[in-house]
Write a protein that holds these residues in place. Structure first.
Motif, PDB file in Angstrom:
ATOM      1  N   PHE A 160     -13.552 -26.209  -4.981  1.00  0.00           N
ATOM      2  CA  PHE A 160     -12.409 -25.376  -5.144  1.00  0.00           C
ATOM      3  C   PHE A 160     -11.561 -26.446  -4.963  1.00  0.00           C
ATOM      4  CE2 PHE A 160     -14.504 -21.705  -5.623  1.00  0.00           C
ATOM      5  CZ  PHE A 160     -14.744 -21.668  -6.568  1.00  0.00           C
ATOM      6  N   ARG A 161     -11.461 -27.303  -3.901  1.00  0.00           N
ATOM      7  CA  ARG A 161     -10.221 -28.667  -3.359  1.00  0.00           C
ATOM      8  C   ARG A 161     -10.472 -29.603  -5.094  1.00  0.00           C
ATOM      9  NH1 ARG A 161      -8.108 -28.525   1.239  1.00  0.00           N
ATOM     10  NH2 ARG A 161      -8.638 -27.176   2.794  1.00  0.00           N
ATOM     11  N   ARG A 162     -11.525 -30.243  -4.956  1.00  0.00           N
ATOM     12  CA  ARG A 162     -11.888 -30.801  -6.065  1.00  0.00           C
ATOM     13  C   ARG A 162     -11.129 -30.286  -7.591  1.00  0.00           C
ATOM     14  NH1 ARG A 162     -17.862 -33.888  -5.719  1.00  0.00           N
ATOM     15  NH2 ARG A 162     -17.900 -34.848  -3.700  1.00  0.00           N
TER      16      ARG A 162
ATOM     17  N   GLU B 274     -17.965 -32.212 -14.355  1.00  0.00           N
ATOM     18  CA  GLU B 274     -19.058 -32.606 -14.524  1.00  0.00           C
ATOM     19  C   GLU B 274     -19.567 -33.331 -13.186  1.00  0.00           C
ATOM     20  OE1 GLU B 274     -18.455 -34.910 -18.092  1.00  0.00           O
ATOM     21  OE2 GLU B 274     -17.952 -33.439 -19.435  1.00  0.00           O
ATOM     22  N   GLN B 275     -18.643 -34.102 -12.365  1.00  0.00           N
ATOM     23  CA  GLN B 275     -19.503 -34.678 -11.188  1.00  0.00           C
ATOM     24  C   GLN B 275     -19.684 -33.611 -10.383  1.00  0.00           C
ATOM     25  OE1 GLN B 275     -19.839 -37.656 -10.558  1.00  0.00           O
ATOM     26  NE2 GLN B 275     -20.658 -37.354  -8.830  1.00  0.00           N
TER      27      GLN B 275
ATOM     28  N   LEU C  63     -24.620 -31.575  -7.460  1.00  0.00           N
ATOM     29  CA  LEU C  63     -25.467 -29.863  -6.850  1.00  0.00           C
ATOM     30  C   LEU C  63     -26.874 -30.165  -7.481  1.00  0.00           C
ATOM     31  CD1 LEU C  63     -22.773 -27.758  -7.346  1.00  0.00           C
ATOM     32  CD2 LEU C  63     -23.885 -27.765  -5.212  1.00  0.00           C
ATOM     33  N   GLN C  64     -26.692 -30.486  -8.814  1.00  0.00           N
ATOM     34  CA  GLN C  64     -28.345 -31.090  -8.898  1.00  0.00           C
ATOM     35  C   GLN C  64     -29.034 -31.848  -8.582  1.00  0.00           C
ATOM     36  OE1 GLN C  64     -27.911 -32.167 -13.355  1.00  0.00           O
ATOM     37  NE2 GLN C  64     -27.007 -29.884 -13.933  1.00  0.00           N
ATOM     38  N   ASN C  65     -27.557 -33.218  -8.017  1.00  0.00           N
ATOM     39  CA  ASN C  65     -28.424 -33.742  -7.070  1.00  0.00           C
ATOM     40  C   ASN C  65     -28.806 -33.714  -5.909  1.00  0.00           C
ATOM     41  OD1 ASN C  65     -28.985 -35.938  -9.656  1.00  0.00           O
ATOM     42  ND2 ASN C  65     -27.298 -36.818  -9.074  1.00  0.00           N
ATOM     43  N   GLY C  66     -28.933 -32.836  -5.847  1.00  0.00           N
ATOM     44  CA  GLY C  66     -28.896 -32.267  -4.405  1.00  0.00           C
ATOM     45  C   GLY C  66     -28.232 -32.274  -3.398  1.00  0.00           C
ATOM     46  N   ILE C  67     -26.623 -32.977  -3.737  1.00  0.00           N
ATOM     47  CA  ILE C  67     -25.629 -33.220  -3.021  1.00  0.00           C
ATOM     48  C   ILE C  67     -24.795 -32.416  -1.869  1.00  0.00           C
ATOM     49  CG2 ILE C  67     -23.326 -34.276  -2.395  1.00  0.00           C
ATOM     50  CD1 ILE C  67     -24.506 -36.416  -4.568  1.00  0.00           C
ATOM     51  N   PRO C  68     -24.723 -31.406  -1.054  1.00  0.00           N
ATOM     52  CA  PRO C  68     -24.588 -30.588  -0.184  1.00  0.00           C
ATOM     53  C   PRO C  68     -23.007 -30.236  -0.478  1.00  0.00           C
ATOM     54  CG  PRO C  68     -25.290 -31.505   1.879  1.00  0.00           C
ATOM     55  CD  PRO C  68     -25.267 -32.589   0.477  1.00  0.00           C
ATOM     56  N   LEU C  69     -22.819 -29.456  -1.514  1.00  0.00           N
ATOM     57  CA  LEU C  69     -20.963 -29.406  -1.059  1.00  0.00           C
ATOM     58  C   LEU C  69     -20.813 -27.792  -1.013  1.00  0.00           C
ATOM     59  CD1 LEU C  69     -20.963 -31.164  -4.720  1.00  0.00           C
ATOM     60  CD2 LEU C  69     -19.915 -31.374  -2.806  1.00  0.00           C
TER      61      LEU C  69
END
Length: 147
Positions: free
Chosen positions: A25-27, A7-8, A13-19
């Motif tokens: 996959f590490r998370r 969920e995080q 991703l929805q908030n535009g934070i580049p991942l």
């Protein structure tokens, strides 16, 4: 423990934070590691129940499949975009990741005999994600096929 991490990631991703894929996959791998470690007794009990009570197995499979659905959809999306190989089944990818950590718990006591037991949580997560995302063969050193 896996659901809040997924969920995080979705929220980031929805908030535009580049991942990037590796971070995602590490998370997820870290969440599997932490979850199986924190709930080792429940994991072993669940495995026993699967073998002794088939109806419980169906409930567990449905719960597991639902929980992993968003990650497999992400993998499918990356395959469609051309970033991931299409010949790898997203469900198998997730199964390999989950079972790696589940087996550490199930085989508790035998782990001391394994050569990778001395690896820290972060080292195990790093090596598994690297293996799953990039494989074991160096791309620039693939043998040339000769006819």
């Amino acid at each position: 423990m896996l659901r809040p991490v997924i969920e995080q990631i979705e929220q980031d991703l929805q908030n535009g934070i580049p991942l990037d894929d590796e971070t995602i996959f590490r998370r997820i791998a870290g969440a599997f590691y932490d979850s199986f470690t924190a709930h080792s007794d429940y994991t072993r009990l669940a495995i026993l129940l699967v073998y002794t009570h088939p109806e419980v197995a169906h409930i567990l499979v449905n719960k597991i499949a639902t929980g992993r659905k968003s990650v497999t959809k992400y993998i499918q999306k990356r395959q469609d975009q051309g970033y991931f190989c299409k010949n790898i089944d997203p469900g198998l990818f997730m199964q390999v990741m989950a079972m790696t950590f589940a087996m550490r718990v199930i085989c508790q006591g035998l782990n001391d005999l394994l050569t990778f037991e001395q690896l820290s949580r972060d080292e195990v997560v790093d090596q598994l994600v690297t293996l799953l995302l990039y494989g074991i063969v160096k791309r620039n050193q693939l043998p040339k096929v000769t006819a």
